[in-house]
Design a protein around this motif. Sequence first.
Motif, PDB file in Angstrom:
ATOM      1  N   ARG A 286      25.382 -16.595  29.948  1.00  0.00           N
ATOM      2  CA  ARG A 286      26.059 -15.706  30.889  1.00  0.00           C
ATOM      3  C   ARG A 286      27.471 -16.204  31.214  1.00  0.00           C
ATOM      4  O   ARG A 286      28.401 -15.421  31.361  1.00  0.00           O
ATOM      5  N   HIS A 287      27.628 -17.533  31.296  1.00  0.00           N
ATOM      6  CA  HIS A 287      28.956 -18.093  31.534  1.00  0.00           C
ATOM      7  C   HIS A 287      29.900 -17.767  30.377  1.00  0.00           C
ATOM      8  O   HIS A 287      31.045 -17.379  30.597  1.00  0.00           O
ATOM      9  N   VAL A 288      29.422 -17.907  29.164  1.00  0.00           N
ATOM     10  CA  VAL A 288      30.245 -17.593  27.990  1.00  0.00           C
ATOM     11  C   VAL A 288      30.640 -16.126  27.994  1.00  0.00           C
ATOM     12  O   VAL A 288      31.804 -15.770  27.759  1.00  0.00           O
ATOM     13  N   LEU A 289      29.697 -15.242  28.264  1.00  0.00           N
ATOM     14  CA  LEU A 289      29.990 -13.812  28.269  1.00  0.00           C
ATOM     15  C   LEU A 289      31.040 -13.465  29.318  1.00  0.00           C
ATOM     16  O   LEU A 289      31.958 -12.679  29.062  1.00  0.00           O
ATOM     17  N   LYS A 290      30.926 -14.070  30.496  1.00  0.00           N
ATOM     18  CA  LYS A 290      31.846 -13.743  31.587  1.00  0.00           C
ATOM     19  C   LYS A 290      33.228 -14.349  31.371  1.00  0.00           C
ATOM     20  O   LYS A 290      34.255 -13.677  31.511  1.00  0.00           O
ATOM     21  N   GLU A 291      33.263 -15.639  31.027  1.00  0.00           N
ATOM     22  CA  GLU A 291      34.542 -16.347  30.975  1.00  0.00           C
ATOM     23  C   GLU A 291      35.283 -16.163  29.656  1.00  0.00           C
ATOM     24  O   GLU A 291      36.513 -16.151  29.626  1.00  0.00           O
ATOM     25  N   SER A 292      34.552 -16.064  28.548  1.00  0.00           N
ATOM     26  CA  SER A 292      35.209 -15.944  27.248  1.00  0.00           C
ATOM     27  C   SER A 292      35.432 -14.495  26.824  1.00  0.00           C
ATOM     28  O   SER A 292      36.339 -14.200  26.055  1.00  0.00           O
ATOM     29  N   PHE A 293      34.570 -13.593  27.327  1.00  0.00           N
ATOM     30  CA  PHE A 293      34.650 -12.194  26.886  1.00  0.00           C
ATOM     31  C   PHE A 293      34.846 -11.199  28.031  1.00  0.00           C
ATOM     32  O   PHE A 293      34.912 -10.003  27.797  1.00  0.00           O
ATOM     33  N   ASP A 294      34.875 -11.691  29.262  1.00  0.00           N
ATOM     34  CA  ASP A 294      35.062 -10.831  30.424  1.00  0.00           C
ATOM     35  C   ASP A 294      33.966  -9.764  30.505  1.00  0.00           C
ATOM     36  O   ASP A 294      34.215  -8.597  30.814  1.00  0.00           O
ATOM     37  N   VAL A 295      32.742 -10.198  30.235  1.00  0.00           N
ATOM     38  CA  VAL A 295      31.589  -9.299  30.260  1.00  0.00           C
ATOM     39  C   VAL A 295      30.593  -9.834  31.276  1.00  0.00           C
ATOM     40  O   VAL A 295      30.126 -10.965  31.173  1.00  0.00           O
ATOM     41  N   ASP A 296      30.269  -9.016  32.276  1.00  0.00           N
ATOM     42  CA  ASP A 296      29.312  -9.451  33.297  1.00  0.00           C
ATOM     43  C   ASP A 296      28.187  -8.457  33.528  1.00  0.00           C
ATOM     44  O   ASP A 296      27.368  -8.617  34.431  1.00  0.00           O
ATOM     45  N   GLY A 297      28.142  -7.401  32.713  1.00  0.00           N
ATOM     46  CA  GLY A 297      27.073  -6.422  32.846  1.00  0.00           C
ATOM     47  C   GLY A 297      27.413  -5.252  33.723  1.00  0.00           C
ATOM     48  O   GLY A 297      26.596  -4.328  33.890  1.00  0.00           O
ATOM     49  N   SER A 298      28.583  -5.241  34.310  1.00  0.00           N
ATOM     50  CA  SER A 298      28.955  -4.134  35.198  1.00  0.00           C
ATOM     51  C   SER A 298      29.222  -2.839  34.427  1.00  0.00           C
ATOM     52  O   SER A 298      29.077  -1.743  34.963  1.00  0.00           O
ATOM     53  N   GLN A 299      29.606  -2.992  33.148  1.00  0.00           N
ATOM     54  CA  GLN A 299      29.844  -1.827  32.310  1.00  0.00           C
ATOM     55  C   GLN A 299      29.127  -2.012  30.976  1.00  0.00           C
ATOM     56  O   GLN A 299      29.188  -3.093  30.387  1.00  0.00           O
ATOM     57  N   PRO A 300      28.433  -0.991  30.497  1.00  0.00           N
ATOM     58  CA  PRO A 300      27.732  -1.139  29.209  1.00  0.00           C
ATOM     59  C   PRO A 300      28.713  -1.274  28.053  1.00  0.00           C
ATOM     60  O   PRO A 300      29.785  -0.669  28.065  1.00  0.00           O
ATOM     61  N   LEU A 301      28.319  -2.066  27.083  1.00  0.00           N
ATOM     62  CA  LEU A 301      29.164  -2.253  25.904  1.00  0.00           C
ATOM     63  C   LEU A 301      28.908  -1.208  24.839  1.00  0.00           C
ATOM     64  O   LEU A 301      29.805  -0.752  24.145  1.00  0.00           O
TER      65      LEU A 301
END
Length: 305
Positions: A286-301
């Motif tokens: 989850r840290h990698v997704l948020k910090e490296s890709f700016d993905v936190d689950g707030s918007q579907p990919l």
Amino acid sequence: TTTSRAFSARPQPLSFGGCSASPSSRRPFHTIAAKRRRNNFVAFSTLSFDGCPLDFEVGPYNAAEITISENHESNNGDDDDEFLLDQLDRSIDFWRSNDYTSAWVSVPTSQARLIQHLSSTEYSPNFGFDLHHTNATLQTIVMKKWLKEGTEDKIPPFATHQVGCAGFVLNNQNEILVIKEWSGPLSSRTPTKQWKLPGGLLDAGETFEEATCREVLEETGIPCEFESILTFWHRHGLKFGKSDLYYVCLLRPKSLEIDLDPVEVSAAKWMPIDEFLETQDHPLIRHVLKESFDVDGSQPLGNSE
């Protein structure tokens, strides 16, 4: 049709829970070559100095290093050991008088009887060597002695960290490669509950690229291309009191066909990022997704194709 965005990492690596460390400039101990013989005693070294009973190698920070030979056998009872210890005793006097900072003695495990003399000051007040480390590859016990009396012992401890890596394997469908390991004894093992990234410890001499691609291939059968280091974490209090540096590397798969290793891995799958964020709570991923890709689950990919 779901509109999606390409899933690409920011170029800069990030740190997680610790600071980056420079590669150590200290070179490893070498098995040294020239020989000095007497009473079947062999001391190995590359340098010979007038006035010093033993040949020795000059190590980092003006250290004096010797390696006792496997061929040193006490054919004459304690006489051979006594000769060796006497030569070492007088060599320490030489090193002290010539401003060497420390003395290092590598003892083969076959000559381990010498350790009790080296670690004590009963034979000589020059001794009292401390155990620094053991070398499983060379089967040696490495003892050290700080020679600058009245000053702080500046010899650093042996390696305090293990280094591991994980493969963040990302395909063109915004899916990551995840695995489950086994838990429990072989006769009654069960799959672990949490999905995680494939990975493991680096072998000696491996780069992060080599190790991460190797671990992913061994565990899942997926050959990969290394792209970058994304992040790392720093933990303490692991097995044998070691600390842990664990690096996450971005890999691109060359194939999507999974062929898992049933000995180490109970399951492996390509998991959509959206599914992971909805169902999983692995903190590092989850840290990698948020910090490296700016993905936190707030918007579907969604899917990139």
